[in-house]
Design a protein around this motif. Structure first.
Motif, mmCIF file in Angstrom:
data_model
loop_
_atom_site.group_PDB
_atom_site.id
_atom_site.type_symbol
_atom_site.label_atom_id
_atom_site.label_comp_id
_atom_site.label_asym_id
_atom_site.label_seq_id
_atom_site.Cartn_x
_atom_site.Cartn_y
_atom_site.Cartn_z
ATOM 1 N N ILE A 113 8.373 -8.803 2.769
ATOM 2 C CA ILE A 113 9.413 -7.772 2.674
ATOM 3 C C ILE A 113 10.805 -8.402 2.533
ATOM 4 C CG2 ILE A 113 10.477 -5.806 3.862
ATOM 5 C CD1 ILE A 113 7.710 -5.379 5.260
ATOM 6 N N LEU A 162 0.823 -1.211 0.000
ATOM 7 C CA LEU A 162 0.000 0.000 0.000
ATOM 8 C C LEU A 162 0.864 1.271 0.000
ATOM 9 C CD1 LEU A 162 -2.593 -1.114 2.704
ATOM 10 C CD2 LEU A 162 -2.758 -1.369 0.226
ATOM 11 N N PHE A 163 2.187 1.101 0.063
ATOM 12 C CA PHE A 163 3.132 2.228 0.083
ATOM 13 C C PHE A 163 2.704 3.243 1.143
ATOM 14 C CE2 PHE A 163 2.913 0.652 -4.401
ATOM 15 C CZ PHE A 163 4.064 -0.111 -4.333
ATOM 16 N N CYS A 164 2.544 2.754 2.346
ATOM 17 C CA CYS A 164 2.053 3.592 3.458
ATOM 18 C C CYS A 164 2.957 4.810 3.661
ATOM 19 C CB CYS A 164 2.022 2.796 4.748
ATOM 20 S SG CYS A 164 1.134 1.253 4.602
ATOM 21 N N ALA A 167 5.103 4.526 7.161
ATOM 22 C CA ALA A 167 5.211 3.069 7.079
ATOM 23 C C ALA A 167 5.704 2.442 8.385
ATOM 24 C CB ALA A 167 6.142 2.712 5.941
ATOM 25 N N PRO A 168 4.853 1.653 9.058
ATOM 26 C CA PRO A 168 5.293 1.012 10.294
ATOM 27 C C PRO A 168 6.389 -0.032 10.067
ATOM 28 C CG PRO A 168 3.065 0.286 9.704
ATOM 29 C CD PRO A 168 3.443 1.363 8.754
ATOM 30 N N CYS A 169 6.440 -0.567 8.851
ATOM 31 C CA CYS A 169 7.501 -1.543 8.537
ATOM 32 C C CYS A 169 8.874 -0.873 8.631
ATOM 33 C CB CYS A 169 7.277 -2.133 7.152
ATOM 34 S SG CYS A 169 6.939 -0.871 5.907
ATOM 35 N N PRO A 218 8.660 1.060 1.857
ATOM 36 C CA PRO A 218 7.798 1.357 0.705
ATOM 37 C C PRO A 218 8.583 1.889 -0.492
ATOM 38 C CG PRO A 218 7.260 2.774 2.591
ATOM 39 C CD PRO A 218 8.217 1.740 3.075
ATOM 40 N N CYS A 241 3.646 -4.841 9.406
ATOM 41 C CA CYS A 241 2.920 -4.489 8.172
ATOM 42 C C CYS A 241 1.424 -4.321 8.462
ATOM 43 C CB CYS A 241 3.148 -5.570 7.119
ATOM 44 S SG CYS A 241 2.216 -5.295 5.604
ATOM 45 N N VAL A 242 0.854 -3.258 7.927
ATOM 46 C CA VAL A 242 -0.556 -2.945 8.215
ATOM 47 C C VAL A 242 -1.511 -4.037 7.708
ATOM 48 C CG1 VAL A 242 -0.249 -0.442 8.258
ATOM 49 C CG2 VAL A 242 -0.782 -1.573 6.094
ATOM 50 N N LEU A 243 -1.069 -4.827 6.759
ATOM 51 C CA LEU A 243 -1.961 -5.866 6.236
ATOM 52 C C LEU A 243 -2.305 -6.906 7.299
ATOM 53 C CD1 LEU A 243 -0.631 -6.442 2.602
ATOM 54 C CD2 LEU A 243 -2.368 -4.870 3.433
HETATM 55 FE FE1 SF4 Z 1 3.785 -1.935 2.384
HETATM 56 FE FE2 SF4 Z 1 3.057 -3.233 4.647
HETATM 57 FE FE3 SF4 Z 1 5.036 -1.444 4.735
HETATM 58 FE FE4 SF4 Z 1 2.509 -0.589 4.322
HETATM 59 S S1 SF4 Z 1 3.315 -1.582 6.180
HETATM 60 S S2 SF4 Z 1 4.384 0.072 3.249
HETATM 61 S S3 SF4 Z 1 1.690 -2.317 3.126
HETATM 62 S S4 SF4 Z 1 5.025 -3.377 3.593
#
Ligand code: SF4
Length: 334
Positions: free
Chosen positions: A105, A33-35, A38-40, A51, A93-95
Motif C-alpha cells: 500500500i 481484492l478491493f475489499c 476494507a480493514p486497511c 481500495p 491487509c486481509v492477504l
Molecule cells: Fe486491498 Fe488488502 Fe485493503 Fe483488501 S485489505 S482492500 S486486499 S489492500
C-alpha cells in the motif's frame, strides 16, 4: 567526522524502499481484492480509502488516485515513505490471513502521489472567501494540515513558524533513508500554493495579540524539547539529543555531521532506532542501543529492530545508565 566517501554515504542514505516502476505498480494494484469493509482503511489513522485509490491506479487514473489520498491526508507523500505501515494498513491487509504478502500500500500510495509533484498537478482549490482569518502556530504537519483545510473552507490562513523552514518533523526529524527534506518541502509548497501565508523565523511568545487580530488560532507546536536524562556528564561535548543529531544530518551535507567512532544511543523508541541506524550509516565503527528494560518492552517496532540489527547495530538490554564519563569530552557510559 564521517570517514566514508561521498558515494558510500549516498548509498547508505538512499531510499530504503525505492519506488515501484509503472508496470510493477499496475501488477501490484491488480492483486488488491478491493475489499468492501476494507480493514486497511480502518487501520489508517487518516482513513484513506485504500481500495478506492488502488482501483484508480489499476485503471491508470493516477491523478484520481492521488486525489483520493490527498483529499483526506495532505501529507500523503510523507506518509507513503515514513508511516509504520507494517502495523497499520499493510498489517491489516486481509492477504496476511491467507499467508500471502500484503498489498504494498505504501509504495502504491507513493506511486500515485509522486506524480503530483512530478507533474505539478493542482488537485485542490481554495474555497469561496468567507472573510474569516485563522492564525496557525507551527508549520509542522498538524499546523499545515489545519491551514490547508481552512483554505479549502474559504478562510484566510497565516502560519507562524520559529524555524527557518516549514514541515516540522517531516523536514527535520525523519530518518534520511525514509524521507528526504526536499520531498517534505515540495509537499509543503503544494499546501502554500492554495494561498496559505507562511511567516518563517517568527517565535510566538503570547497568543493574546493573535486572538485580537484573527478569528481563530490553532496551536500546533509539536512535542517540544527532548527530556534530559538527569545523570552526571550529560552536558559533556559529544553528548547530543537524537532529534538534534537527525536534524543536523538532514540539513547539511552528510560529510558535515559529526559521528563518533563508537556511538551509544540511550533508549529504544522509534527515534532511537533512527539515530542508531543513521550513526552506523554515517560511518561509526560501532553503534549500540542501551535500554533499561528488556527486548520485549522496546517501544520500537519489530521491523525497526530488524533494520537496526541488519545495519549491524548492537543492543544492550536491562542496562540503566548511571553517568556519562569523560574529561572534557564524552569517553564512556557507566
Ligand atoms: Fe486491498 Fe488488502 Fe485493503 Fe483488501 S485489505 S482492500 S486486499 S489492500
Amino acid at each position: 567526522m564521517a570517514s566514508l566517501s561521498e558515494a558510500e554515504l549516498a548509498a547508505n542514505f538512499a531510499d530504503i524502499a525505492p519506488p515501484l516502476t509503472s508496470d510493477a505498480a499496475l501488477l501490484e494494484a491488480n492483486k488488491c481484492l478491493f475489499c468492501h469493509d476494507a480493514p486497511c482503511t480502518l487501520a489508517c489513522p487518516t482513513h484513506i480509502d485504500v481500495p478506492a485509490f488502488i482501483k484508480k491506479i489499476a485503471s491508470g487514473n493516477l491523478r484520481g488516485s492521488a486525489r483520493v489520498i490527498l483529499d483526506v491526508n495532505p501529507f500523503g507523500h510523507s506518509c507513503a515513505r515514513a508511516c509504520p505501515v507494517e502495523v497499520l494498513c499493510e498489517g491489516a491487509c486481509v492477504l496476511n490471513d491467507r499467508d500471502e504478502q500484503p498489498i504494498k500500500i505504501a509504495l502504491l500510495q507513493r506511486h500515485a502521489t509522486d506524480r503530483v509533484l512530478e507533474h505539478k498537478w493542482k488537485l485542490f482549490e481554495p474555497g469561496k472567501p468567507t472573510g474569516k482569518r485563522v492564525a496557525v502556530i507551527g508549520a509542522g504537519p498538524a499546523g499545515l494540515a489545519c491551514a490547508r483545510d481552512r483554505r479549502r473552507a474559504g478562510h484566510a490562513a497565516t502560519v507562524f513558524e520559529a524555524k527557518s523552514q516549514p514541515g516540522g518533523l517531516n523536514t527535520y526529524g525523519i530518518a534520511e533513508y525514509k524521507l528526504k527534506a526536499d520531498v517534505a518541502l515540495a509537499e509543503v509548497q503544494d499546501i502554500l500554493d492554495l494561498g496559505v501565508e507562511l511567516k518563517l523565523g517568527v517565535m510566538i511568545k503570547s497568543i493574546e495579540p493573535l486572538l485580537k487580530e484573527f478569528d481563530a488560532v490553532f496551536v500546533g507546536v509539536g512535542l517540544g524539547g527532548t527530556k534530559k536524562l538527569g545523570i552526571p556528564g550529560e552536558d559533556l561535548p559529544g553528548v547530543v539529543d537524537a532529534l538534534t543529531f537527525i536534524e543536523h544530518l538532514k540539513t547539511h551535507p552528510y560529510k558535515e555531521t559529526r559521528v563518533g567512532r563508537s556511538v551509544v544511543v540511550i533508549g529504544a523508541g522509534n527515534t532511537a532506532i533512527d539515530a542508531v541506524t543513521q550513526a552506523k550509516r554515517l560511518g561509526a565503527a560501532s553503534a549500540t542501543i542501551v535500554y533499561r528494560r528488556g527486548e520485549d518492552d522496546m517501544p520500537a517496532y519489530d521491523y525497526e529492530y530488524d533494520l537496526a540489527k541488519k545495519d549491524g547495530c548492537g543492543f544492550r538490554f536491562n542496562a540503566a545508565p548511571q553517568r556519562i564519563v569523560g574529561n572534557g569530552a564524552v569517553a564512556g557510559l557507566e
